[in-house]
Design an enzyme around this catalytic site. Structure first.
Site, mmCIF file in Angstrom:
data_model
loop_
_atom_site.group_PDB
_atom_site.id
_atom_site.type_symbol
_atom_site.label_atom_id
_atom_site.label_comp_id
_atom_site.label_asym_id
_atom_site.label_seq_id
_atom_site.Cartn_x
_atom_site.Cartn_y
_atom_site.Cartn_z
ATOM 1 C CG LEU A 514 -1.925 -1.098 1.339
ATOM 2 C CD1 LEU A 514 -2.538 -1.121 2.720
ATOM 3 C CD2 LEU A 514 -3.000 -0.923 0.303
ATOM 4 N N GLY A 515 2.050 1.137 0.513
ATOM 5 C CA GLY A 515 2.894 2.323 0.567
ATOM 6 C C GLY A 515 4.159 2.057 1.337
ATOM 7 N N GLY A 517 6.633 3.711 4.272
ATOM 8 C CA GLY A 517 6.733 4.760 5.272
ATOM 9 C C GLY A 517 8.165 4.952 5.697
ATOM 10 N N GLY A 518 8.363 5.803 6.678
ATOM 11 C CA GLY A 518 9.699 6.125 7.136
ATOM 12 C C GLY A 518 10.428 4.928 7.703
ATOM 13 N N GLY A 520 9.403 1.478 7.092
ATOM 14 C CA GLY A 520 9.032 0.195 6.525
ATOM 15 C C GLY A 520 7.785 0.266 5.671
ATOM 16 N N PRO A 521 7.587 -0.743 4.825
ATOM 17 C CG PRO A 521 7.807 -2.695 3.586
ATOM 18 C CD PRO A 521 8.494 -1.876 4.621
ATOM 19 C CB VAL A 522 1.852 -0.009 4.868
ATOM 20 C CG1 VAL A 522 0.534 -0.435 5.484
ATOM 21 C CG2 VAL A 522 2.578 0.929 5.792
ATOM 22 C CG ASP A 628 4.489 13.141 12.155
ATOM 23 O OD1 ASP A 628 4.391 14.288 11.678
ATOM 24 O OD2 ASP A 628 4.953 12.186 11.530
#
Ligand SMILES: *[C@@H]1O[C@H](CO)[C@@H](O)[C@H](O)[C@H]1NC(C)=O
Ligand SMILES: *[C@@H]1O[C@H](CO)[C@@H](O)[C@H](O)[C@H]1NC(C)=O
Ligand SMILES: *[C@@H]1O[C@H](CO)[C@@H](O)[C@H](O)[C@H]1NC(C)=O
Ligand SMILES: *[C@@H]1O[C@H](CO)[C@@H](O)[C@H](O)[C@H]1NC(C)=O
Ligand SMILES: *[C@@H]1O[C@H](CO)[C@@H](O)[C@H](O)[C@H]1NC(C)=O
Ligand SMILES: *[C@@H]1O[C@H](CO)[C@@H](O)[C@H](O)[C@H]1NC(C)=O
Ligand SMILES: *[C@@H]1O[C@H](CO)[C@@H](O)[C@H](O)[C@H]1NC(C)=O
Ligand SMILES: *[C@@H]1O[C@H](CO)[C@@H](O)[C@H](O)[C@H]1NC(C)=O
Ligand SMILES: *[C@@H]1O[C@H](CO)[C@@H](O)[C@H](O)[C@H]1NC(C)=O
Ligand SMILES: *[C@@H]1O[C@H](CO)[C@@H](O)[C@H](O)[C@H]1NC(C)=O
Length: 821
Positions: A514-515, A517-518, A520-522, A628
């Site tokens: 899905l994407g 991130g800072g 690791g992947p999701v 954040d």
């Protein structure tokens, strides 16, 4: 043949006529009545009126109103005291204008008792659930009704109904429970607005108080929850004609009610469309809610073993047999000598208003002085909680104090305690303390020097140190969690096997990604039971992985709120660290900010985010600062409900700690408050700043970090200029121009500007933000110039602007670690 055809056509015609009559009608006239088996249906199919047999009783029938979607839950009963025993009863409007229920011999079973003569009486079931009697239906519904069922509540308060008093006629509106689930006749419990001193709602068992909500705090009653305020708007209205409590649903089609059960508990129910069942969002009283549960001068605390405790300065009278309710008495004989003082109890339901005096013109200092003068005065507090003003004093024993739960409003009360013991004891303590100080101070100083040296020498390795500190922090949390559940460490969160996660994500296939991130992947995954989940896989290279992971895991496992993303579990195996979340089909808010959302949806999303933050700041058991908050961390579920995600960098706070300092600044440029970005200081007010930015972005469809005007203004500076020029509405996304409400837009922009003020102390808390956003009567202060109005600040700092608009993902997981200074 033709005859047969004619017959068919004729029967269809008759059939349609009957169907039409039984479906469409919402009115009764002298010419049109209904009998057992027939119904009235309100015009948009929300409510029905008809005959029913309650619970298990089969023979006695009653005339009632219910939500069409939930026919078992009766919201109003006409003939509570006189069941219909004969199946041929009819409901009609008598020619002289009363609504009457007649038996077969035209005897009156029940009547609405109108004594006035009416020309063309019509009874109508309205979409609010109100059965009204009018003289000819008119378009103008604000006109007074000859009679309305809302004036005669049964055990249920629907949106728009009132509990309170008509001060002109002296008529009281109150709820009366059913006798039992099978018997709608009036039971022993009533729920009424007590206007004796300060208005509060009390449930009575016969004439005995059973539960009281405490006075009105401005948004809710102090011992009733305000966290659900985004679902409905509660109000306590007071004018010269009436004083009443009432509520309205924000989303008008939602199906909800407040019900007083035969057992005396009051429940707030909201219809859950998905399960086709009622959700109980609030239920009272709990153990501590029961009136006077602990006896005089004591406090009931829900999450403590025996619940009851004497107030400070009091001892239980029968010392050999500690039973509750007992009577707590003053433990010192030196009562009411000089030196009495007051201790402040926060977040409590104040004592019952038995013997009190109210003075709205005194301030708190005068109140204290006044109370101190009179020996029978035992406590004082604000008399007007909405304003935080006035003086309320209690005389004599204090009854029915309880600690309110974290997510209830609560209030502060100052309780009189005797002077600390006799002089001798005091002297002893002073000596002990002095000796301790003499020994400890130099020790502390040496320790401090040593720590500082150590720190400086380890500056380069700071990250390592921080990890160990965080693990320390984590261990404290673990022990809290363990104590609470009484189980082993791991049991606080479901653990998934790596095999099941691999299977769910098709071996972490690219298609399911899905994407990124800072840290690791999701992936999107589908569990064995068919449930869709989001799987966040920590990259093993990420230095922050472990710390972030554990922190987030522990935090989210404890936090549950409808506006926070739910953590289902985690997986730690073969060096993999994986979190399993609920799957959010609608991605993150930043994907929608650019033109797709309507005005009402934006407002609803902002309200949800505000509620989620409020919970994190004030109502969760451990105070959490997100640090954040930004559009890409607001995920949307299938109904577009917002949920705050990514607590990886949230810090945990103990009860009173309001501000902390960090060397490692994590966050996203554009959302960071100045004190955090420049000095590493963070507090709940830094989240408030981010929220303000989010509001401006959501209303304008512009990104703060990406917004450059010709004169190098940021979005904040731009909003501020428009505000000062009185053109705030120009900030709004042009696609909203037709459906936005201008006063509301103005209010939102005003609040947002208050949130992004330079000085943290000037910014409101989330509680104030929500009160300002939802309550039109709150007068808003004028904002000062926001921080970061110009882009210049951005050029000086090397902050990366993470998570580009184009790179919008399910969860951007932006995380930029950087050093302060
Ligand atoms: C109808 O009601 C009247 C008055 O309440 C009563 O006298 C009469 O007995 C009732 N008739 C039947 C059949 O129940
Ligand atoms: C109507 O009035 C009668 C007599 O005054 C009373 O007994 C009855 O309870 C009243 N009914 C209602 C519905 O108020
Ligand atoms: C109205 O009609 C009902 C029955 O039809 C009767 O009992 C009642 O007394 C009447 N009231 C007046 C004011 O005429
Ligand atoms: C509706 O009724 C109220 C009260 O009787 C009246 O003040 C108002 O002018 C009416 N509105 C219309 C459109 O007739
Ligand atoms: C109502 O209270 C009375 C005593 O005041 C009691 O006898 C009766 O059983 C109670 N009824 C219910 C339904 O609890
Ligand atoms: C209500 O009062 C009755 C006596 O009047 C008592 O028996 C009953 O237990 C009380 N109910 C509750 C829930 O306290
Ligand atoms: C204390 O309570 C117990 C039962 O709970 C009772 O048997 C005993 O008599 C009580 N003692 C006193 C002093 O009241
Ligand atoms: C103290 O307050 C009580 C209750 O208001 C009052 O009756 C009494 O007169 C007061 N006593 C003094 C000394 O003011
Ligand atoms: C509190 O004060 C405000 C403003 O004076 C007033 O409108 C409100 O009614 C007061 N509330 C109570 C409970 O007295
Ligand atoms: C309110 O707080 C209680 C205990 O602190 C908790 O059990 C409950 O789930 C909370 N409710 C909501 C909606 O947060």
């Amino acid at each position: 043949m033709e005859n047969l055809l004619c017959f068919y056509i004729f029967s269809f015609w008759i059939f349609f006529l009957i169907v039409k009559l039984s479906l469409a009608a919402d009115t009764i006239t002298p010419a049109r009545s209904i009998r057992d088996g027939e119904k009235l249906v309100s015009s948009s199919q929300t409510f029905e009126l008809g005959f029913f047999s309650p619970g298990n009783s089969r023979y006695s029938k009653y005339l009632g109103i219910w939500y069409k979607k939930s026919p078992e839950t009766i919201v109003w009963v006409a003939n509570r005291n006189s069941p219909i025993l004969d199946p041929s009863a009819v409901l009609t409007v008598s020619s002289n204008g009363s609504l009457v229920l007649l038996n077969v011999t035209k005897g009156i079973i029940w009547s609405s008792n109108i004594s006035r003569k009416v020309e063309n009486p019509v009874a109508q079931l309205q979409d609010t659930g109100n059965l009204v009697l009018v003289d000819v239906i008119r378009k103008n519904t604000s006109e007074s009704y000859l009679w309305q069922s809302f004036d005669y509540p049964s055990d249920t308060l629907l949106p728009g109904m009132k509990v309170g008093w008509n001060l002109k006629t002296g008529v009281e509106w109150y709820l009366t429970s059913w006798r039992s689930a099978d018997d709608p006749s009036p039971g022993n419990f009533t729920s009424r607005l007590d206007i004796h001193v300060l208005p509060e709602i009390c449930i009575y068992n016969g004439s005995v108080k059973y539960f009281c909500t405490g006075p009105w705090s401005g948004v809710a009653f102090v011992a009733a929850p305000s966290y659900t305020n985004f679902l409905y708007n509660q109000e306590l209205a007071h004018n010269q004609d009436e004083i009443y409590f009432s509520y309205e649903s924000y989303n008008s089609p939602s199906i909800m009610m407040l019900k007083l059960n035969p057992s005396g508990t009051v429940q707030r129910l909201i219809w859950n469309e998905r399960n086709a069942a009622w959700d109980v969002v609030y239920s009272a009283p709990n153990v501590c809610g029961v009136y006077g549960k602990c006896g005089a001068n004591s406090i009931c605390i829900l999450d403590k073993g025996p619940n009851c405790e004497c107030l400070k300065g009091f001892k239980l009278k029968s010392q050999d047999n500690q039973t509750w309710p007992g009577k707590c008495e003053r433990s010192h004989s030196s009562y009411c000598k000089s030196g009495d003082q007051f201790i402040k109890l926060d977040g409590i339901k104040a004592p019952d208003l038995l013997q009190v005096s109210v003075n709205d013109n005194m301030n708190l200092k005068q109140c204290e002085a006044e109370c101190l003068k009179n020996c029978t005065c035992r406590a004082y507090a604000y008399s007007n909680l909405t304003e935080g003003s006035g003086c309320l004093m209690w005389f004599g024993d204090l009854i029915d104090i309880s600690k309110t739960l974290g997510n209830f409003t609560g209030q502060s009360v100052y309780i009189r305690v005797p002077a600390l013991g006799p002089g001798k004891k005091k002297l002893l303590w002073i000596t002990i303390i002095a000796v301790l100080m003499a020994v400890l101070l130099p020790a502390f100083y040496i320790f401090y020097r040593w720590r500082r040296k150590l720190r400086e020498s380890r500056f380069a390795e700071r990250r390592k140190v921080e990890i160990s500190q965080d693990i320390l922090l984590l261990d404290t949390n673990m022990s809290i969690a363990t104590r609470e559940t009484g189980n082993s460490k791991e049991s606080c969160l479901p653990f998934f096997s790596l095999a099941s996660i691999t299977a769910a994500t098709d071996n972490f296939s690219g298609e399911n990604k899905l994407g990124e991130g800072g840290f690791g992947p999701v992936y999107k995954g589908k569990l064995n039971n068919g449930e869709e989940v989001a799987v966040k896989r920590l990259s093993s290279q990420s230095g922050q992985g472990l710390e972030e992971f554990k922190n987030e895991m522990m935090l989210i496992a404890k936090l549950q709120h409808r506006n926070l993303v739910r953590l289902f579990g985690c997986c730690i195996e073969h060096g993999e660290k994986i979190l399993i979340y609920e799957y959010m089909p609608n991605k993150s808010l930043d994907c929608f900010l650019f033109g797709l959302l309507g005005w009402e949806m934006r407002v609803r999303i902002l309200e949800g985010v505000a509620q989620g933050l409020l919970y994190l700041h004030h109502y969760s058991r451990l105070r959490v600062i997100h640090r954040d908050l930004k559009a890409s961390n607001i995920l949307l579920d299938s109904n577009m409900n917002p949920k705050i995600s990514d607590f990886g960098i949230a810090r945990l706070f103990g009860g009173d700690e309001l501000q902390s300092n960090t060397k490692r600044i994590v966050g996203t440029y554009g959302y960071m408050s100045p004190e955090y970005a420049l000095r590493g200081l963070f507090s709940i007010k830094s989240d408030v700043f981010s929220f303000g930015v989010l509001v401006l972005e959501t209303l304008s469809s512009k990104k703060n970090a990406h917004f450059y005007n010709t004169d190098s203004l940021t979005l904040l500076g731009h909003a501020w200029n428009l505000w000062n020029d009185g053109r705030a509405w120009e900030l709004m996304d042009s696609i909203l121009q037709n459906d936005a409400s201008y006063p509301m837009l103005n209010r939102y922009i005003n609040v947002a500007l208050l949130c992004v003020q330079e000085n943290a102390a000037d910014r409101p808390t989330m509680l104030e933000v929500i009160s300002m956003l939802t309550n039109e009567n709150v007068i808003l202060p004028s904002p000062l110039q926001p921080a970061f109005s110009h882009v210049r600040i951005a050029e000086n700092s090397s902050l990366p602007a993470n998570c580009e608009v184009e790179a919008c993902t399910v969860n951007c997981l932006t995380l930029s670690a950087m050093d302060a200074r």
